[in-house]
Design an enzyme around this catalytic site. Structure first.
Site, short mmCIF file in Angstrom:
data_model
loop_
_atom_site.label_atom_id
_atom_site.label_comp_id
_atom_site.label_asym_id
_atom_site.label_seq_id
_atom_site.Cartn_x
_atom_site.Cartn_y
_atom_site.Cartn_z
CG ASN A 156 -2.04 -25.83 41.43
OD1 ASN A 156 -1.10 -25.74 40.63
ND2 ASN A 156 -3.11 -25.09 41.33
CD GLU A 210 1.15 -24.68 49.40
OE1 GLU A 210 0.69 -25.12 48.33
OE2 GLU A 210 0.56 -23.86 50.10
CB CYS A 219 -4.93 -23.86 51.96
SG CYS A 219 -4.53 -25.61 51.93
CB CYS A 277 -0.69 -26.42 52.72
SG CYS A 277 -1.23 -27.16 51.17
N1 THU Z 1 -3.53 -23.84 46.05
C1 THU Z 1 -2.28 -24.32 46.31
O1 THU Z 1 -1.67 -24.99 45.47
N2 THU Z 1 -1.73 -24.03 47.51
C2 THU Z 1 -2.36 -23.34 48.52
O2 THU Z 1 -1.88 -23.31 49.65
C3 THU Z 1 -3.60 -22.64 48.23
C4 THU Z 1 -4.32 -23.07 47.00
C5 THU Z 1 -4.15 -24.16 44.78
C6 THU Z 1 -5.28 -25.16 44.89
C7 THU Z 1 -6.11 -24.83 43.66
O3 THU Z 1 -5.64 -25.59 42.58
C8 THU Z 1 -5.83 -23.35 43.39
O4 THU Z 1 -4.71 -23.00 44.19
C9 THU Z 1 -6.99 -22.44 43.74
O5 THU Z 1 -7.46 -22.69 45.01
#
Ligand code: THU
Length: 132
Positions: free
Chosen positions: A47, A60, A91, A94
């Site tokens: 992320n 992702e 999320c 994604c």
């Molecule tokens: N995040 C992801 O990397 N993948 C997801 O599917 C859900 C959320 C990250 C985004 C953000 O940097 C942190 O988790 C908190 O939301």
């Protein structure tokens, strides 16, 4: 089946190794992803947050971008690793982005804190992707 377990363990291991690259100064939630493709290759992502919060890229989606950038089109397994106490499911954005390439992708979620692992098919948790 044993081979599937071995691939899943390898994905978790590879994603764990890059979790420290996650850029998450705002949420403090570090996430990394490892994708296994139909060609047997693995692509990684983390992320990437931004001071303009809405510009954040999930792990992702950065892994999917790497897969496509390397000329591949079909994820079979997407592993999502986090230091959050519970495994993190993909999320909505994604889910849509993964479904673009394979609605039946196996999703593996793992928390390095609690060591809890969950495995689902994308089609179970995302019933109606938008399709053109
Ligand atoms: N995040 C992801 O990397 N993948 C997801 O599917 C859900 C959320 C990250 C985004 C953000 O940097 C942190 O988790 C908190 O939301």
């Amino acid at each position: 089946m044993e081979r599937l377990d071995a691939i899943i363990e390898e994905l978790i291991e590879k994603a764990k190794n890059i979790l420290r690259h996650s850029y998450a100064p705002y949420s403090g939630i570090h996430v990394s992803s490892a994708i296994y493709t139909d060609k047997g290759n693995i692509y990684l992502g983390v992320n990437v947050e931004n001071s303009s919060y809405g510009l954040t890229i999930c792990a992702e989606r950065s892994a999917i971008a790497s897969m496509v950038s390397n000329g591949e089109r079909k994820p079979l397994i997407v592993a999502i690793i986090t230091d959050y106490p519970q495994p993190i499911p993909p999320c909505g954005a994604c889910r849509q982005v993964i479904a673009e390439f394979n609605e039946d992708t196996v999703i593996v979620m793992y928390s390095i804190k609690s060591k809890v692992k969950q495995i689902v098919r994308l089609s179970e948790i995302f019933k109606s992707p938008f399709k053109l």
